[in-house]
Design a protein around this motif. Structure first.
Motif, PDB file in Angstrom:
ATOM      1  N   UNK A   1     -45.386  -8.768 -17.652  1.00  0.00           N
ATOM      2  CA  UNK A   1     -45.631  -7.912 -16.370  1.00  0.00           C
ATOM      3  C   UNK A   1     -45.364  -8.593 -15.251  1.00  0.00           C
ATOM      4  N   UNK A   2     -45.876  -9.826 -15.148  1.00  0.00           N
ATOM      5  CA  UNK A   2     -46.115 -10.606 -13.888  1.00  0.00           C
ATOM      6  C   UNK A   2     -44.707 -11.152 -13.260  1.00  0.00           C
ATOM      7  N   UNK A   3     -43.726 -11.212 -14.329  1.00  0.00           N
ATOM      8  CA  UNK A   3     -42.366 -11.678 -13.815  1.00  0.00           C
ATOM      9  C   UNK A   3     -41.497 -10.526 -13.381  1.00  0.00           C
ATOM     10  N   UNK A   4     -40.563 -10.637 -12.422  1.00  0.00           N
ATOM     11  CA  UNK A   4     -39.844  -9.503 -12.131  1.00  0.00           C
ATOM     12  C   UNK A   4     -38.868  -9.408 -13.468  1.00  0.00           C
ATOM     13  N   UNK A   5     -38.397  -8.060 -13.368  1.00  0.00           N
ATOM     14  CA  UNK A   5     -37.247  -7.743 -14.451  1.00  0.00           C
ATOM     15  C   UNK A   5     -36.115  -7.921 -14.356  1.00  0.00           C
ATOM     16  N   UNK A   6     -35.251  -8.183 -15.238  1.00  0.00           N
ATOM     17  CA  UNK A   6     -33.827  -8.656 -15.365  1.00  0.00           C
ATOM     18  C   UNK A   6     -33.260  -7.851 -14.326  1.00  0.00           C
TER      19      UNK A   6
ATOM     20  N   UNK B   1     -34.327   1.233  -3.434  1.00  0.00           N
ATOM     21  CA  UNK B   1     -34.541   2.521  -4.543  1.00  0.00           C
ATOM     22  C   UNK B   1     -35.163   1.911  -5.726  1.00  0.00           C
ATOM     23  N   UNK B   2     -35.177   0.721  -6.001  1.00  0.00           N
ATOM     24  CA  UNK B   2     -35.487   0.368  -7.389  1.00  0.00           C
ATOM     25  C   UNK B   2     -37.260   0.585  -7.588  1.00  0.00           C
ATOM     26  N   UNK B   3     -37.354   1.349  -8.632  1.00  0.00           N
ATOM     27  CA  UNK B   3     -38.706   1.772  -8.909  1.00  0.00           C
ATOM     28  C   UNK B   3     -39.427   0.730  -9.335  1.00  0.00           C
ATOM     29  N   UNK B   4     -40.089  -0.154  -8.822  1.00  0.00           N
ATOM     30  CA  UNK B   4     -40.811  -1.173  -9.189  1.00  0.00           C
ATOM     31  C   UNK B   4     -42.062  -0.912  -9.752  1.00  0.00           C
ATOM     32  N   UNK B   5     -42.122  -0.702 -10.999  1.00  0.00           N
ATOM     33  CA  UNK B   5     -43.390  -0.203 -11.811  1.00  0.00           C
ATOM     34  C   UNK B   5     -44.284  -1.490 -12.386  1.00  0.00           C
ATOM     35  N   UNK B   6     -43.515  -2.383 -12.710  1.00  0.00           N
ATOM     36  CA  UNK B   6     -44.415  -3.508 -13.052  1.00  0.00           C
ATOM     37  C   UNK B   6     -44.928  -4.546 -12.018  1.00  0.00           C
TER      38      UNK B   6
ATOM     39  N   UNK C   1     -42.487  -6.992 -10.627  1.00  0.00           N
ATOM     40  CA  UNK C   1     -41.290  -6.160  -9.791  1.00  0.00           C
ATOM     41  C   UNK C   1     -41.776  -5.803  -8.410  1.00  0.00           C
ATOM     42  N   UNK C   2     -43.089  -5.432  -8.401  1.00  0.00           N
ATOM     43  CA  UNK C   2     -43.679  -4.950  -7.052  1.00  0.00           C
ATOM     44  C   UNK C   2     -43.485  -6.260  -6.282  1.00  0.00           C
TER      45      UNK C   2
ATOM     46  N   UNK D   1     -41.886  -9.042  -1.672  1.00  0.00           N
ATOM     47  CA  UNK D   1     -41.454 -10.465  -0.931  1.00  0.00           C
ATOM     48  C   UNK D   1     -40.155 -10.338  -0.195  1.00  0.00           C
ATOM     49  N   UNK D   2     -39.258  -9.999  -1.171  1.00  0.00           N
ATOM     50  CA  UNK D   2     -37.893  -9.825  -0.751  1.00  0.00           C
ATOM     51  C   UNK D   2     -37.650  -8.899   0.315  1.00  0.00           C
TER      52      UNK D   2
END
Length: 116
Positions: free
Chosen positions: A10-15, A61-66, A69-70, A75-76
């Motif tokens: 959960x701490x890492x961004x998704x693929x 638009x990406x729904x950053x749930x984890x 990801x947030x 940061x980006x």
């Protein structure tokens, strides 16, 4: 053990988010190249600009749930904003829509309009 792996994941961004960011970086580089090429036409610049804008909108638009990801998305997009390039109404709309919760029917849709 499984719970810790889930927490770490959960701490890492998704693929998916990493792919969107990578695509935006590539489109941004292609846009920069189109701008600097002397023999490029305005049409080439426009195509590259639209591709870069579309890739950035996809990140917005990406729904950053984890959590990962947030953090990665935040940061980006802060880097993009620092360059003064997160400036379209579409960017803000995509960001706001990406934070909206889902119900049984899918995303709850709210139409945002700007006043003239």
């Amino acid at each position: 053990m499984i719970n810790r792996l889930g927490e770490r994941r959960d701490q890492e961004p998704s693929r998916d988010l990493r792919t969107l960011i990578k695509a935006h970086k590539a489109m941004y580089a292609a846009f920069g190249k189109a701008i600097h090429e002397m023999d490029g036409s305005n049409r080439d610049h426009d195509i590259a600009s639209r591709a870069e804008e579309g890739a950035l909108l996809a990140v917005c638009a990406y729904p950053a749930v984890r959590e990962g990801d947030r953090r990665a998305k935040g940061r980006y997009l802060l880097k993009i904003e620092a360059r003064g390039e997160l400036d379209l109404a579409e960017h803000m709309q995509a960001l706001l829509r990406s934070t909206m919760w889902k119900d049984r029917t899918g995303f709850r849709v709210v139409t945002l309009t700007s006043e003239p």
